[in-house]
Design a protein around this motif. Structure first.
Motif, short mmCIF file in Angstrom:
data_model
loop_
_atom_site.label_atom_id
_atom_site.label_comp_id
_atom_site.label_asym_id
_atom_site.label_seq_id
_atom_site.Cartn_x
_atom_site.Cartn_y
_atom_site.Cartn_z
N ILE A 148 61.04 -41.16 21.56
CA ILE A 148 59.58 -41.13 21.66
C ILE A 148 59.14 -41.28 23.11
O ILE A 148 58.23 -40.58 23.59
CB ILE A 148 58.96 -42.24 20.77
CG1 ILE A 148 59.19 -41.90 19.30
CG2 ILE A 148 57.48 -42.43 21.07
CD1 ILE A 148 58.83 -43.00 18.35
N PHE A 149 59.80 -42.15 23.88
CA PHE A 149 59.47 -42.35 25.29
C PHE A 149 59.63 -41.05 26.08
O PHE A 149 58.75 -40.66 26.85
CB PHE A 149 60.36 -43.45 25.87
CG PHE A 149 60.21 -43.61 27.34
CD1 PHE A 149 59.12 -44.27 27.88
CD2 PHE A 149 61.17 -43.10 28.22
CE1 PHE A 149 58.97 -44.41 29.25
CE2 PHE A 149 61.03 -43.25 29.57
CZ PHE A 149 59.94 -43.90 30.09
N PHE A 150 60.74 -40.35 25.90
CA PHE A 150 60.96 -39.11 26.64
C PHE A 150 60.02 -38.00 26.18
O PHE A 150 59.58 -37.18 27.00
CB PHE A 150 62.43 -38.68 26.56
CG PHE A 150 63.34 -39.53 27.38
CD1 PHE A 150 63.17 -39.62 28.76
CD2 PHE A 150 64.36 -40.24 26.80
CE1 PHE A 150 64.00 -40.40 29.54
CE2 PHE A 150 65.20 -41.03 27.56
CZ PHE A 150 65.01 -41.11 28.93
N LEU A 151 59.70 -37.93 24.91
CA LEU A 151 58.75 -36.93 24.44
C LEU A 151 57.36 -37.16 25.03
O LEU A 151 56.69 -36.22 25.46
CB LEU A 151 58.68 -36.93 22.92
CG LEU A 151 59.89 -36.35 22.18
CD1 LEU A 151 59.74 -36.56 20.68
CD2 LEU A 151 60.04 -34.88 22.50
N VAL A 152 56.92 -38.39 25.08
CA VAL A 152 55.61 -38.71 25.64
C VAL A 152 55.60 -38.44 27.15
O VAL A 152 54.65 -37.90 27.70
CB VAL A 152 55.23 -40.17 25.33
CG1 VAL A 152 54.00 -40.61 26.11
CG2 VAL A 152 54.98 -40.33 23.84
N GLY A 153 56.68 -38.81 27.84
CA GLY A 153 56.77 -38.57 29.28
C GLY A 153 56.75 -37.09 29.61
O GLY A 153 56.12 -36.67 30.58
N THR A 154 57.40 -36.29 28.84
CA THR A 154 57.41 -34.84 29.06
C THR A 154 56.02 -34.27 28.84
O THR A 154 55.57 -33.40 29.57
CB THR A 154 58.41 -34.17 28.10
OG1 THR A 154 59.69 -34.75 28.30
CG2 THR A 154 58.48 -32.68 28.35
N ARG A 155 55.31 -34.76 27.88
CA ARG A 155 53.97 -34.27 27.59
C ARG A 155 53.02 -34.59 28.74
O ARG A 155 52.18 -33.78 29.10
CB ARG A 155 53.46 -34.91 26.28
CG ARG A 155 52.13 -34.41 25.86
CD ARG A 155 52.23 -32.97 25.42
NE ARG A 155 50.89 -32.49 25.14
CZ ARG A 155 50.50 -31.25 25.32
NH1 ARG A 155 51.35 -30.37 25.75
NH2 ARG A 155 49.28 -30.90 25.05
N PHE A 156 53.12 -35.75 29.38
CA PHE A 156 52.27 -36.09 30.51
C PHE A 156 52.54 -35.17 31.69
O PHE A 156 51.64 -34.77 32.40
CB PHE A 156 52.48 -37.54 30.94
CG PHE A 156 51.87 -38.54 30.00
CD1 PHE A 156 50.69 -38.26 29.33
CD2 PHE A 156 52.46 -39.76 29.79
CE1 PHE A 156 50.12 -39.17 28.48
CE2 PHE A 156 51.90 -40.68 28.94
CZ PHE A 156 50.73 -40.40 28.28
N THR A 157 53.77 -34.80 31.90
CA THR A 157 54.11 -33.91 33.01
C THR A 157 53.47 -32.55 32.80
O THR A 157 52.96 -31.94 33.74
CB THR A 157 55.64 -33.77 33.12
OG1 THR A 157 56.21 -35.06 33.25
CG2 THR A 157 56.03 -32.94 34.30
N GLN A 158 53.46 -32.04 31.59
CA GLN A 158 52.84 -30.75 31.33
C GLN A 158 51.34 -30.82 31.56
O GLN A 158 50.74 -29.89 32.10
CB GLN A 158 53.13 -30.31 29.90
CG GLN A 158 54.58 -29.93 29.67
CD GLN A 158 54.87 -29.67 28.20
OE1 GLN A 158 54.03 -29.90 27.33
NE2 GLN A 158 56.08 -29.23 27.93
N ASN A 159 50.68 -31.90 31.16
CA ASN A 159 49.24 -32.02 31.36
C ASN A 159 48.90 -32.08 32.85
O ASN A 159 47.89 -31.53 33.28
CB ASN A 159 48.70 -33.28 30.67
CG ASN A 159 48.63 -33.11 29.17
OD1 ASN A 159 48.63 -31.99 28.68
ND2 ASN A 159 48.58 -34.21 28.45
N GLU A 160 49.71 -32.73 33.64
CA GLU A 160 49.45 -32.85 35.07
C GLU A 160 49.51 -31.49 35.76
O GLU A 160 48.75 -31.21 36.66
CB GLU A 160 50.47 -33.81 35.69
CG GLU A 160 50.24 -34.09 37.15
CD GLU A 160 51.23 -35.10 37.66
OE1 GLU A 160 51.79 -34.85 38.73
OE2 GLU A 160 51.46 -36.11 36.98
#
Length: 154
Positions: A27-39
């Motif tokens: 879950i941590f890595f999925l959420v972190g990846t999603r933030f990178t795409q939004n940025e």
């Protein structure tokens, strides 16, 4: 009195905490990846500056000019005339004034060809010049630094 062990009393490994930790990491890595795409998705116009700072890159690799026995010239694997070599070296001098140039002249060729290349390097505005030699002892080729004038020759 011997110790009697019952088959039901054998130790067992509880995998529940391990599975919980793995799910939390997932879950941590999925959420972190999603933030990178939004940025990266924001469309912004970067501000401009008249005097932008120089890039923080290291010194570029040395340029090797090969001089064949009949005066054939190559730079970065591309055969060139002396005029085109001078132009290319001037382009490199504009981007990086301290560019290192190594001249590799064929031992059986005329020395005039090497001197012509050295003159072209000087006219292009580059002052960091070396001549490649093959030492009598040892396996690797060496480069001998050559002092050149600071400005182009007339």
């Amino acid at each position: 009195m011997p110790l009697q062990v019952d088959a039901a009393d054998e130790p067992a490994l509880n995998l529940t905490p391990l599975v919980d930790v793995l799910f939390l990491l997932l879950i941590f890595f999925l959420v972190g990846t999603r933030f990178t795409q939004n940025e990266n998705s924001f469309e912004i116009d970067l501000p401009t500056a008249a005097a932008a700072p120089e890039p923080m890159t290291g010194q570029p690799d040395e340029l090797v000019v090969n001089v064949g026995p009949e005066g054939q010239l190559t730079l970065l694997g591309e055969p060139l005339s002396i005029e085109r070599l001078r132009e290319r070296l001037a382009e490199f001098a504009e981007v990086y004034p301290d560019q290192v140039v190594v001249v590799r002249g064929d031992a059986s060729g005329a020395y005039q060809h090497v001197v012509t290349v050295m003159d072209a390097v000087n006219q292009a505005g580059l002052t960091n010049l070396s001549l490649a030699v093959d030492p009598v002892r040892g396996d690797a080729a060496a480069a001998v630094p050559v002092q050149t004038e600071a400005g182009p020759t007339p």
